[in-house]
Design a protein around this motif. Sequence first.
Motif, mmCIF file in Angstrom:
data_model
loop_
_atom_site.group_PDB
_atom_site.id
_atom_site.type_symbol
_atom_site.label_atom_id
_atom_site.label_comp_id
_atom_site.label_asym_id
_atom_site.label_seq_id
_atom_site.Cartn_x
_atom_site.Cartn_y
_atom_site.Cartn_z
ATOM 1 N N PHE A 4 -78.776 -1.282 -24.868
ATOM 2 C CA PHE A 4 -77.409 -1.821 -25.001
ATOM 3 C C PHE A 4 -76.395 -0.693 -25.080
ATOM 4 C CE2 PHE A 4 -73.784 -3.106 -27.512
ATOM 5 C CZ PHE A 4 -73.458 -4.344 -27.001
ATOM 6 N N SER A 180 -67.202 -8.301 -21.851
ATOM 7 C CA SER A 180 -68.108 -9.433 -22.060
ATOM 8 C C SER A 180 -67.413 -10.746 -21.755
ATOM 9 C CB SER A 180 -68.630 -9.459 -23.509
ATOM 10 O OG SER A 180 -67.591 -9.814 -24.411
ATOM 11 N N TYR A 205 -71.474 -8.061 -20.190
ATOM 12 C CA TYR A 205 -72.316 -8.714 -21.188
ATOM 13 C C TYR A 205 -72.000 -10.206 -21.312
ATOM 14 C CZ TYR A 205 -73.545 -3.985 -22.441
ATOM 15 O OH TYR A 205 -73.992 -2.681 -22.387
ATOM 16 N N TYR A 228 -78.244 -7.251 -21.163
ATOM 17 C CA TYR A 228 -76.866 -7.724 -21.015
ATOM 18 C C TYR A 228 -76.638 -9.080 -21.662
ATOM 19 C CZ TYR A 228 -75.590 -3.731 -18.244
ATOM 20 O OH TYR A 228 -75.314 -2.438 -17.861
ATOM 21 N N SER A 230 -76.109 -10.794 -25.159
ATOM 22 C CA SER A 230 -75.674 -10.278 -26.451
ATOM 23 C C SER A 230 -75.211 -11.426 -27.343
ATOM 24 C CB SER A 230 -74.553 -9.248 -26.256
ATOM 25 O OG SER A 230 -73.385 -9.871 -25.724
ATOM 26 N N THR A 262 -71.462 -8.156 -29.237
ATOM 27 C CA THR A 262 -70.313 -7.680 -28.464
ATOM 28 C C THR A 262 -68.994 -8.137 -29.049
ATOM 29 O OG1 THR A 262 -70.940 -9.461 -26.920
ATOM 30 C CG2 THR A 262 -71.318 -7.208 -26.207
#
Length: 334
Positions: A4, A180, A205, A228, A230, A262
């Motif tokens: 990550f 994200s 993400y 990816y 999260s 995130t």
Amino acid sequence: MTEFNKSRRKFISQSALLGTGLFFANDLLAMAYNEFAKFKGVKIGAITYSFRSMPSTAQDLIKYCQECGMTGIELMGDAAEAFAGSPTANQPMRMGTPPAAGGQRQPPSADQRKSMEERMKQTREWRESVSMDKFIELRKLFKDAGISIYAFKPNALNENNSDGEIEFALKAAKALGANSVTVELSSKAEHTKRLGDLAAKHKVYIGYHAHLQATDTAWDVALSQSPYNSMNLDCGHYIAAGGNNTTASLLALIEAKHDRITSMHLKDRLNKEHGGANVVWGKGDTPIKDILMLLKNKKYSIPVSIELEYEIPQGSDAVKEVKKCVDFAKAILA
């Protein structure tokens, strides 16, 4: 270093290259990971859902953020898609016939179902073909006002959305400067796998949001499927779920998963034993002070999105109440 964090470092350079191939040569600051003003080391923003009771064009949202002293947001999809020219962005979707007094809402009629299907088709076709130019323009509009978009929440990441719509959401997020997108946590492993695979393709993400199904292991499957995938951790919902969810377990979860979170949603809720209601900040069981101090002391770079969910008092409005939440958080950190 976790996968990550490796990917997060790469995001700074990769975000310069959009799906359209455009490079922001004169926008170097906007390429930084979640770069918006911190307060005492903590990134305090808001999800624009908080302003749902008020007009919510992009220009409206900028005004609200400035009035609240907000420099970072999680942007809901409707305002962005409307700005970009979606043919259906401002069309309300009727899901059934309103109930008569004391009755229940009736299911959609055949004509209503046909209308909804046509709207979904129009939306899908637009998303699968739209240029990212207007999203880039929107990013600049917010940036010029001193506001960064760190997360994007379009209604385009569900099981009934096409791969093309999901890729639209990821490309739009990147064009907006977000690292994200956020979506409700699905119970279907095949769907979180599909999202994770597409997210890896676009280097954006997927932050999964949970309501009362939140537990310490609720995200484990999704997190194991892709670096990816999260967490978009809603601390209020976690506490309201009750059971094994306590202040101590929440803080331990943040520490254990901080490199897979995130963004967070922060609200004050009563726990299950106390009824679970959303309440004015400081009146509930969400350990807001403990959460903010943990982020500050551990130097976790996790954006905190204020989410206004309690009933707005008479004589006030969403902007005034979000500002109260901002001031509440800053008083703790100060």
